[in-house]
Design a protein around this motif. Structure first.
Motif, PDB file in Angstrom:
ATOM      1  N   SER A   2       0.835  -1.135  -0.006  1.00  0.00           N
ATOM      2  CA  SER A   2       0.194   0.065   0.006  1.00  0.00           C
ATOM      3  C   SER A   2       0.818   1.252   0.013  1.00  0.00           C
ATOM      4  O   SER A   2       1.854   1.097   0.643  1.00  0.00           O
ATOM      5  CB  SER A   2      -0.999   0.157   1.428  1.00  0.00           C
ATOM      6  OG  SER A   2      -0.182   0.346   2.435  1.00  0.00           O
ATOM      7  N   VAL A   3       0.417   2.349  -0.780  1.00  0.00           N
ATOM      8  CA  VAL A   3       0.847   3.650  -0.642  1.00  0.00           C
ATOM      9  C   VAL A   3       0.019   4.496  -0.381  1.00  0.00           C
ATOM     10  O   VAL A   3      -1.306   4.476  -1.008  1.00  0.00           O
ATOM     11  CB  VAL A   3       1.911   3.968  -1.970  1.00  0.00           C
ATOM     12  CG1 VAL A   3       0.761   3.720  -3.123  1.00  0.00           C
ATOM     13  CG2 VAL A   3       2.238   5.207  -1.878  1.00  0.00           C
ATOM     14  N   THR A   4       0.067   5.388   0.705  1.00  0.00           N
ATOM     15  CA  THR A   4      -0.770   6.407   0.977  1.00  0.00           C
ATOM     16  C   THR A   4      -0.183   7.701   1.108  1.00  0.00           C
ATOM     17  O   THR A   4       1.188   7.644   1.443  1.00  0.00           O
ATOM     18  CB  THR A   4      -1.328   6.175   2.561  1.00  0.00           C
ATOM     19  OG1 THR A   4      -0.289   5.807   3.355  1.00  0.00           O
ATOM     20  CG2 THR A   4      -2.290   4.615   2.459  1.00  0.00           C
ATOM     21  N   PHE A   5      -1.069   8.772   0.972  1.00  0.00           N
ATOM     22  CA  PHE A   5      -0.176  10.100   1.158  1.00  0.00           C
ATOM     23  C   PHE A   5      -1.204  10.941   2.222  1.00  0.00           C
ATOM     24  O   PHE A   5      -2.529  10.593   2.152  1.00  0.00           O
ATOM     25  CB  PHE A   5      -0.082  10.720  -0.164  1.00  0.00           C
ATOM     26  CG  PHE A   5      -1.399  11.154  -0.942  1.00  0.00           C
ATOM     27  CD1 PHE A   5      -2.047  12.526  -0.634  1.00  0.00           C
ATOM     28  CD2 PHE A   5      -1.883  10.429  -1.738  1.00  0.00           C
ATOM     29  CE1 PHE A   5      -3.026  12.681  -1.394  1.00  0.00           C
ATOM     30  CE2 PHE A   5      -3.126  10.721  -2.441  1.00  0.00           C
ATOM     31  CZ  PHE A   5      -3.495  11.871  -2.263  1.00  0.00           C
ATOM     32  N   TYR A  15       3.036  13.871   3.206  1.00  0.00           N
ATOM     33  CA  TYR A  15       3.704  12.568   3.939  1.00  0.00           C
ATOM     34  C   TYR A  15       2.958  11.381   2.996  1.00  0.00           C
ATOM     35  O   TYR A  15       1.959  11.345   3.006  1.00  0.00           O
ATOM     36  CB  TYR A  15       3.151  12.674   5.269  1.00  0.00           C
ATOM     37  CG  TYR A  15       3.734  11.306   5.835  1.00  0.00           C
ATOM     38  CD1 TYR A  15       4.860  11.035   6.289  1.00  0.00           C
ATOM     39  CD2 TYR A  15       2.848  10.386   6.163  1.00  0.00           C
ATOM     40  CE1 TYR A  15       5.623   9.884   7.169  1.00  0.00           C
ATOM     41  CE2 TYR A  15       3.198   9.067   7.048  1.00  0.00           C
ATOM     42  CZ  TYR A  15       4.586   8.876   7.335  1.00  0.00           C
ATOM     43  OH  TYR A  15       4.799   7.813   7.755  1.00  0.00           O
ATOM     44  N   VAL A  16       4.115  10.572   2.376  1.00  0.00           N
ATOM     45  CA  VAL A  16       3.695   9.517   1.697  1.00  0.00           C
ATOM     46  C   VAL A  16       4.505   8.179   2.590  1.00  0.00           C
ATOM     47  O   VAL A  16       5.467   8.563   2.849  1.00  0.00           O
ATOM     48  CB  VAL A  16       4.330   9.560   0.243  1.00  0.00           C
ATOM     49  CG1 VAL A  16       4.068   8.491  -0.651  1.00  0.00           C
ATOM     50  CG2 VAL A  16       3.803  10.861  -0.322  1.00  0.00           C
ATOM     51  N   ARG A  17       3.455   7.157   2.488  1.00  0.00           N
ATOM     52  CA  ARG A  17       4.155   6.021   3.287  1.00  0.00           C
ATOM     53  C   ARG A  17       3.749   5.005   2.523  1.00  0.00           C
ATOM     54  O   ARG A  17       2.732   4.645   1.965  1.00  0.00           O
ATOM     55  CB  ARG A  17       3.227   5.749   4.490  1.00  0.00           C
ATOM     56  CG  ARG A  17       3.762   4.630   5.368  1.00  0.00           C
ATOM     57  CD  ARG A  17       3.003   4.509   6.674  1.00  0.00           C
ATOM     58  NE  ARG A  17       3.292   3.287   7.288  1.00  0.00           N
ATOM     59  CZ  ARG A  17       4.262   3.361   8.071  1.00  0.00           C
ATOM     60  NH1 ARG A  17       4.997   4.153   8.493  1.00  0.00           N
ATOM     61  NH2 ARG A  17       4.445   1.877   8.701  1.00  0.00           N
ATOM     62  N   TYR A  18       5.032   4.034   2.273  1.00  0.00           N
ATOM     63  CA  TYR A  18       4.902   2.770   1.551  1.00  0.00           C
ATOM     64  C   TYR A  18       4.961   1.652   2.478  1.00  0.00           C
ATOM     65  O   TYR A  18       5.635   1.610   3.552  1.00  0.00           O
ATOM     66  CB  TYR A  18       6.012   2.642   0.524  1.00  0.00           C
ATOM     67  CG  TYR A  18       5.974   3.195  -0.485  1.00  0.00           C
ATOM     68  CD1 TYR A  18       5.368   2.802  -1.788  1.00  0.00           C
ATOM     69  CD2 TYR A  18       6.216   4.783  -0.725  1.00  0.00           C
ATOM     70  CE1 TYR A  18       5.387   3.483  -2.982  1.00  0.00           C
ATOM     71  CE2 TYR A  18       6.431   5.155  -1.726  1.00  0.00           C
ATOM     72  CZ  TYR A  18       5.897   4.769  -3.078  1.00  0.00           C
ATOM     73  OH  TYR A  18       5.536   5.373  -4.222  1.00  0.00           O
ATOM     74  N   ASP A  19       4.161   0.560   2.417  1.00  0.00           N
ATOM     75  CA  ASP A  19       3.999  -0.550   3.244  1.00  0.00           C
ATOM     76  C   ASP A  19       4.273  -1.758   2.344  1.00  0.00           C
ATOM     77  O   ASP A  19       3.485  -1.886   1.337  1.00  0.00           O
ATOM     78  CB  ASP A  19       2.933  -0.749   4.181  1.00  0.00           C
ATOM     79  CG  ASP A  19       3.121   0.208   5.194  1.00  0.00           C
ATOM     80  OD1 ASP A  19       4.040   0.325   6.061  1.00  0.00           O
ATOM     81  OD2 ASP A  19       2.320   1.262   5.517  1.00  0.00           O
ATOM     82  N   VAL A  23       4.841  -1.623  -5.602  1.00  0.00           N
ATOM     83  CA  VAL A  23       4.251  -1.771  -6.760  1.00  0.00           C
ATOM     84  C   VAL A  23       4.136  -0.523  -7.563  1.00  0.00           C
ATOM     85  O   VAL A  23       3.171   0.512  -7.086  1.00  0.00           O
ATOM     86  CB  VAL A  23       2.943  -2.575  -6.743  1.00  0.00           C
ATOM     87  CG1 VAL A  23       2.288  -2.979  -8.016  1.00  0.00           C
ATOM     88  CG2 VAL A  23       3.186  -3.967  -5.936  1.00  0.00           C
ATOM     89  N   LEU A  24       4.508  -0.528  -8.875  1.00  0.00           N
ATOM     90  CA  LEU A  24       4.294   0.794  -9.375  1.00  0.00           C
ATOM     91  C   LEU A  24       3.022   1.130  -9.789  1.00  0.00           C
ATOM     92  O   LEU A  24       2.831   2.514  -9.699  1.00  0.00           O
ATOM     93  CB  LEU A  24       5.315   0.641 -10.928  1.00  0.00           C
ATOM     94  CG  LEU A  24       6.850   0.671 -10.524  1.00  0.00           C
ATOM     95  CD1 LEU A  24       7.522   0.236 -11.894  1.00  0.00           C
ATOM     96  CD2 LEU A  24       7.068   2.111 -10.395  1.00  0.00           C
ATOM     97  N   GLU A  25       2.138   0.113 -10.123  1.00  0.00           N
ATOM     98  CA  GLU A  25       0.647   0.745 -10.534  1.00  0.00           C
ATOM     99  C   GLU A  25       0.125   1.313  -9.321  1.00  0.00           C
ATOM    100  O   GLU A  25      -0.514   2.164  -9.473  1.00  0.00           O
ATOM    101  CB  GLU A  25      -0.029  -0.426 -10.909  1.00  0.00           C
ATOM    102  CG  GLU A  25      -1.475  -0.406 -11.319  1.00  0.00           C
ATOM    103  CD  GLU A  25      -1.435   0.620 -12.798  1.00  0.00           C
ATOM    104  OE1 GLU A  25      -2.275   1.564 -12.824  1.00  0.00           O
ATOM    105  OE2 GLU A  25      -0.666   0.493 -13.398  1.00  0.00           O
ATOM    106  N   ARG A  29      -1.405   5.387  -9.265  1.00  0.00           N
ATOM    107  CA  ARG A  29      -2.711   5.765  -8.771  1.00  0.00           C
ATOM    108  C   ARG A  29      -2.476   6.807  -7.596  1.00  0.00           C
ATOM    109  O   ARG A  29      -3.249   7.727  -7.699  1.00  0.00           O
ATOM    110  CB  ARG A  29      -3.483   4.267  -8.472  1.00  0.00           C
ATOM    111  CG  ARG A  29      -3.955   3.713  -9.651  1.00  0.00           C
ATOM    112  CD  ARG A  29      -5.111   2.691  -9.050  1.00  0.00           C
ATOM    113  NE  ARG A  29      -4.600   1.674  -8.044  1.00  0.00           N
ATOM    114  CZ  ARG A  29      -4.265   0.457  -8.393  1.00  0.00           C
ATOM    115  NH1 ARG A  29      -4.046   0.217  -9.779  1.00  0.00           N
ATOM    116  NH2 ARG A  29      -3.686  -0.226  -7.511  1.00  0.00           N
ATOM    117  N   ALA A  30      -1.642   6.439  -6.637  1.00  0.00           N
ATOM    118  CA  ALA A  30      -1.370   7.491  -5.592  1.00  0.00           C
ATOM    119  C   ALA A  30      -1.187   8.748  -6.125  1.00  0.00           C
ATOM    120  O   ALA A  30      -1.519   9.634  -5.678  1.00  0.00           O
ATOM    121  CB  ALA A  30      -0.560   6.811  -4.590  1.00  0.00           C
TER     122      ALA A  30
END
Length: 139
Positions: A2-5, A15-19, A23-25, A29-30
């Motif tokens: 998941s990528v959230t901002f 603030y952008v967070r990856y967990d 995955v590029l797609e 989207r984010a």
């Protein structure tokens, strides 16, 4: 993965967070959601938290396409956009170094890597010493 901002207008920061596995797609989207967000502003500083990355999709061509899309948005104004990557693990540090190379030659983007939360926040000119404190004060 998941990528959230989260846009923190009081700090002029995203603030952008990856967990999980990057995955590029999902990143496309984010980023597209951020680009259309009503609180998106030119020159917003970017804090990219890579601490939760456990793997990375290996597609250099698509990564460069994503970076090009980001460069278009971040360079669409006269100032600079600062991006700080928080990369406390060997995997996240390697990823951040690769991404930093994609910004080479772009004067409109200042990209840096830090391995501590306090260091990342200090580079952004923030007084908080942890991301938790930052996110708590930005409510």
């Amino acid at each position: 993965m998941s990528v959230t901002f989260r846009i923190l207008p009081v700090h002029g920061l995203v603030y952008v967070r990856y967990d999980g596995i990057a995955v590029l797609e999902e990143t496309f989207r984010a980023f597209d959601a951020y680009a259309r967000h009503p609180q998106q502003r030119p020159g917003q500083k970017q804090l990219v938290d890579l601490a939760g990355i456990t793997g990375v999709e290996q597609d250099y061509v698509r990564l460069m396409a994503l970076q090009s899309r980001k460069a278009d948005l971040f360079s669409a104004h006269e100032g600079q956009t600062m991006i700080v990557y928080y990369a406390p693990t060997p995997l996240s540090y390697d990823l951040s170094k690769m991404v930093l190379r994609s910004w080479d030659g772009l004067d409109s983007i200042v990209a840096l890597v830090q391995q501590t939360e306090a260091g990342a926040l200090a580079l952004l000119g923030l007084r908080e010493r942890s991301f938790a404190a930052l996110l708590q004060t930005a409510v």
